[in-house]
Design a protein around this motif. Structure first.
Motif, PDB file in Angstrom:
ATOM      1  N   GLY A  79       0.709  -0.681   0.052  1.00 40.04           N
ATOM      2  CA  GLY A  79       0.098   0.377  -0.009  1.00 40.04           C
ATOM      3  C   GLY A  79       0.737   1.520  -0.133  1.00 40.04           C
ATOM      4  N   ARG A  80       1.920   0.925  -0.213  1.00 38.52           N
ATOM      5  CA  ARG A  80       3.207   2.645  -0.430  1.00 38.52           C
ATOM      6  C   ARG A  80       4.034   2.834  -2.159  1.00 38.52           C
ATOM      7  N   ARG A  81       3.549   4.234  -2.227  1.00 40.88           N
ATOM      8  CA  ARG A  81       3.887   4.446  -2.930  1.00 40.88           C
ATOM      9  C   ARG A  81       6.174   3.951  -2.913  1.00 40.88           C
ATOM     10  N   ALA A  82       6.096   3.526  -4.078  1.00 42.31           N
ATOM     11  CA  ALA A  82       8.025   3.586  -3.792  1.00 42.31           C
ATOM     12  C   ALA A  82       8.625   4.825  -4.164  1.00 42.31           C
ATOM     13  N   ARG A  83      10.244   4.375  -3.973  1.00 51.45           N
ATOM     14  CA  ARG A  83      10.324   5.843  -3.444  1.00 51.45           C
ATOM     15  C   ARG A  83      12.428   5.383  -4.602  1.00 51.45           C
ATOM     16  N   ILE A  84      12.488   5.788  -5.076  1.00 58.39           N
ATOM     17  CA  ILE A  84      13.505   4.933  -6.389  1.00 58.39           C
ATOM     18  C   ILE A  84      14.472   6.396  -5.752  1.00 58.39           C
ATOM     19  N   TRP A  85      15.473   6.447  -5.539  1.00 60.08           N
ATOM     20  CA  TRP A  85      16.715   7.021  -5.916  1.00 60.08           C
ATOM     21  C   TRP A  85      18.198   6.718  -7.057  1.00 60.08           C
ATOM     22  N   CYS A  86      18.013   7.321  -8.195  1.00 62.39           N
ATOM     23  CA  CYS A  86      18.995   7.156  -9.166  1.00 62.39           C
ATOM     24  C   CYS A  86      21.163   8.103  -8.574  1.00 62.39           C
ATOM     25  N   SER A  97       0.060   3.596  -9.369  1.00 69.41           N
ATOM     26  CA  SER A  97       0.221   4.710  -8.772  1.00 69.41           C
ATOM     27  C   SER A  97       2.057   5.232  -9.600  1.00 69.41           C
ATOM     28  N   MET A  98       2.717   6.151  -9.254  1.00 70.21           N
ATOM     29  CA  MET A  98       4.050   6.691  -9.899  1.00 70.21           C
ATOM     30  C   MET A  98       4.548   6.700  -9.039  1.00 70.21           C
ATOM     31  N   PRO A  99       6.517   5.941  -8.880  1.00 71.30           N
ATOM     32  CA  PRO A  99       7.202   6.105  -7.544  1.00 71.30           C
ATOM     33  C   PRO A  99       7.687   7.017  -8.685  1.00 71.30           C
ATOM     34  N   GLU A 100       7.979   8.146  -6.682  1.00 67.88           N
ATOM     35  CA  GLU A 100       8.909   9.118  -6.590  1.00 67.88           C
ATOM     36  C   GLU A 100      10.181   8.616  -7.143  1.00 67.88           C
ATOM     37  N   ILE A 101      10.870   9.477  -8.131  1.00 69.27           N
ATOM     38  CA  ILE A 101      12.125   9.279  -9.025  1.00 69.27           C
ATOM     39  C   ILE A 101      13.187  10.467  -8.791  1.00 69.27           C
ATOM     40  N   VAL A 102      13.988  10.377  -7.700  1.00 65.63           N
ATOM     41  CA  VAL A 102      14.915  11.214  -7.323  1.00 65.63           C
ATOM     42  C   VAL A 102      16.232  10.855  -8.026  1.00 65.63           C
ATOM     43  N   ALA A 103      16.963  11.775  -8.465  1.00 66.64           N
ATOM     44  CA  ALA A 103      17.945  11.446  -9.042  1.00 66.64           C
ATOM     45  C   ALA A 103      19.562  12.346  -8.913  1.00 66.64           C
ATOM     46  N   THR A 104      20.240  11.597  -8.636  1.00 64.32           N
ATOM     47  CA  THR A 104      21.804  12.684  -8.341  1.00 64.32           C
ATOM     48  C   THR A 104      22.928  12.207  -8.505  1.00 64.32           C
ATOM     49  N   ASP A 105      23.365  13.766  -9.214  1.00 68.52           N
ATOM     50  CA  ASP A 105      25.024  13.545  -9.552  1.00 68.52           C
ATOM     51  C   ASP A 105      26.340  14.294  -8.841  1.00 68.52           C
ATOM     52  N   VAL A 106      27.213  13.618  -9.101  1.00 67.23           N
ATOM     53  CA  VAL A 106      28.162  14.816  -8.781  1.00 67.23           C
ATOM     54  C   VAL A 106      28.596  15.892  -9.839  1.00 67.23           C
ATOM     55  N   SER A 107      28.033  16.009 -10.352  1.00 67.25           N
ATOM     56  CA  SER A 107      28.520  16.957 -11.594  1.00 67.25           C
ATOM     57  C   SER A 107      27.570  17.733 -11.995  1.00 67.25           C
ATOM     58  N   ASP A 108      28.016  18.713 -11.924  1.00 64.95           N
ATOM     59  CA  ASP A 108      26.737  20.655 -11.982  1.00 64.95           C
ATOM     60  C   ASP A 108      26.653  19.944 -13.470  1.00 64.95           C
ATOM     61  N   ALA A 109      27.471  19.833 -14.869  1.00 70.03           N
ATOM     62  CA  ALA A 109      26.966  20.293 -16.174  1.00 70.03           C
ATOM     63  C   ALA A 109      25.864  19.220 -16.379  1.00 70.03           C
ATOM     64  N   ALA A 110      26.388  17.739 -15.736  1.00 68.03           N
ATOM     65  CA  ALA A 110      25.677  16.793 -15.770  1.00 68.03           C
ATOM     66  C   ALA A 110      23.630  16.848 -15.672  1.00 68.03           C
ATOM     67  N   ILE A 111      23.982  17.645 -13.963  1.00 69.24           N
ATOM     68  CA  ILE A 111      22.776  17.866 -13.931  1.00 69.24           C
ATOM     69  C   ILE A 111      22.029  19.310 -14.660  1.00 69.24           C
ATOM     70  N   VAL A 112      22.530  19.975 -14.734  1.00 64.86           N
ATOM     71  CA  VAL A 112      22.209  21.001 -16.075  1.00 64.86           C
ATOM     72  C   VAL A 112      21.275  20.073 -17.628  1.00 64.86           C
ATOM     73  N   ARG A 113      22.603  19.728 -17.454  1.00 71.94           N
ATOM     74  CA  ARG A 113      21.477  19.002 -18.755  1.00 71.94           C
ATOM     75  C   ARG A 113      20.650  17.915 -18.674  1.00 71.94           C
ATOM     76  N   ALA A 114      20.496  17.274 -17.386  1.00 72.82           N
ATOM     77  CA  ALA A 114      19.217  16.067 -17.047  1.00 72.82           C
ATOM     78  C   ALA A 114      17.871  16.603 -17.227  1.00 72.82           C
ATOM     79  N   ARG A 115      17.886  17.994 -16.203  1.00 75.89           N
ATOM     80  CA  ARG A 115      17.020  18.692 -15.819  1.00 75.89           C
ATOM     81  C   ARG A 115      16.513  19.445 -17.242  1.00 75.89           C
ATOM     82  N   SER A 116      17.066  19.826 -18.247  1.00 76.93           N
ATOM     83  CA  SER A 116      16.830  20.477 -19.615  1.00 76.93           C
ATOM     84  C   SER A 116      16.659  19.366 -20.476  1.00 76.93           C
ATOM     85  N   GLY A 117      16.674  17.642 -20.542  1.00 78.55           N
ATOM     86  CA  GLY A 117      16.383  17.140 -21.199  1.00 78.55           C
ATOM     87  C   GLY A 117      16.636  17.020 -22.229  1.00 78.55           C
ATOM     88  N   ARG A 118      17.457  17.497 -22.759  1.00 80.43           N
ATOM     89  CA  ARG A 118      17.620  17.515 -24.203  1.00 80.43           C
ATOM     90  C   ARG A 118      18.960  16.556 -24.607  1.00 80.43           C
TER      91      ARG A 118
END
Length: 281
Positions: free
Chosen positions: A107-114, A140-161
């Motif tokens: 009965g829980r919503r799953a949480r995933i960390w990438c 239901s949709m699981p909650e998806i949290v994604a992290t990376d050490v690289s600022d540039a990688a995170i900027v690109r990931a957020r852009s989805g381009r």
């Protein structure tokens, strides 16, 4: 690891090699093996061009002068291995779907960390998979949290381009059309897909995990670049971020066996790892 055995790069002195590899290890915990020291030249060439420099020694001189606070970040962003693709190792995603279904039976919503999400292909693959499941079954949709050490990688990931080359690695045409729009020669994730993932910059070695506990942590092809001692710091941190019975997913060529005692092979899902029963509270 010592750096004196690294072969000299064509544009770098031994001192420059030592400074650059030490910077990467200090910032991220990642190491460059002796046989891969050629990556310094290859990875840093765009940065040299951008700064109108001819050699890595000149780049290191600027770094050591300390007048430019961004240069260290730029070097690390360039050196961090960002190899990734959509739905990499398809069987893993099939098992992840089963694991999430198991969580939802409580009965829980799953949480995933990438952890170590690079430019976002892995978390977006999860988002597509579970959004399509929601469309067909109402789950239901699981909650998806994604992290990376690289600022540039995170900027690109957020852009989805993504480029044409990147989008074709792992995505069939139907998913490209369903979840992405074209902009020139690039493909951009639709807002409703991007909204399903929360991105944040995080250093696995020195930072605390995202708030809360997770049912699944994907940390694929990240730890293999860390030293044994550094892995010894990271494994307990990941274990503490998991809910009782939660699972760690690593790359196909990685294992916890002989690396740590805080995880053991899962009896439920082949290739996944979980904390020993006696260690769960």
């Amino acid at each position: 690891m010592t750096h004196r055995d690294l072969p000299t790069s064509s544009t770098a002195s031994q001192t420059a090699i030592s400074v650059l590899t030490a910077l990467l290890e200090a910032r991220t915990g990642q190491q460059i093996a002796a046989y891969r020291s050629w990556r310094l030249d290859t990875a840093l060439k765009p940065l040299l061009r951008a700064r109108k420099l001819d050699t890595l020694d000149q780049l290191v001189t600027q770094l050591l002068q300390g007048s430019d606070r961004q240069i260290g970040d730029s070097i690390v962003d360039a050196l961090v291995n960002q190899e990734t693709s959509f739905f990499r190792d398809a069987l893993v995603f099939e098992m992840l779907a089963e694991a999430v279904t198991d969580v939802e039976q409580d009965g829980r919503r799953a949480r995933i960390w990438c952890a170590g999400c690079s430019t976002g292909q892995e978390p977006l693959s999860l988002a597509m998979q579970f959004a399509e499941r929601r469309e067909t079954s109402g789950a239901s949709m699981p909650e998806i949290v994604a992290t990376d050490v690289s600022d540039a990688a995170i900027v690109r990931a957020r852009s989805g381009r993504f480029s044409q080359f990147e989008i074709q690695r792992g995505l069939p045409v139907r998913r490209m059309i369903r979840w992405f729009d074209t902009t020139g020669t690039d493909w951009v994730a639709k807002p409703e897909l991007l909204a399903l993932v929360t991105y944040r910059r995080m250093n696995l070695v020195s930072d605390q995990p995202p708030p809360g506990q997770f049912d699944i942590v994907l940390c694929r092809n990240v730890l293999l670049y860390l030293s044994t001692n550094t892995k010894g710091q990271v494994f307990p941190k990941i274990a503490a971020a998991l809910k009782p019975g939660g699972m760690l997913v690593m790359g196909a060529g990685e294992t916890v066996i002989g690396q740590t005692r805080v995880f053991e092979p899962s009896k439920r899902f082949r290739g996944f790892y979980e904390t020993p029963i006696e260690a769960r509270s």
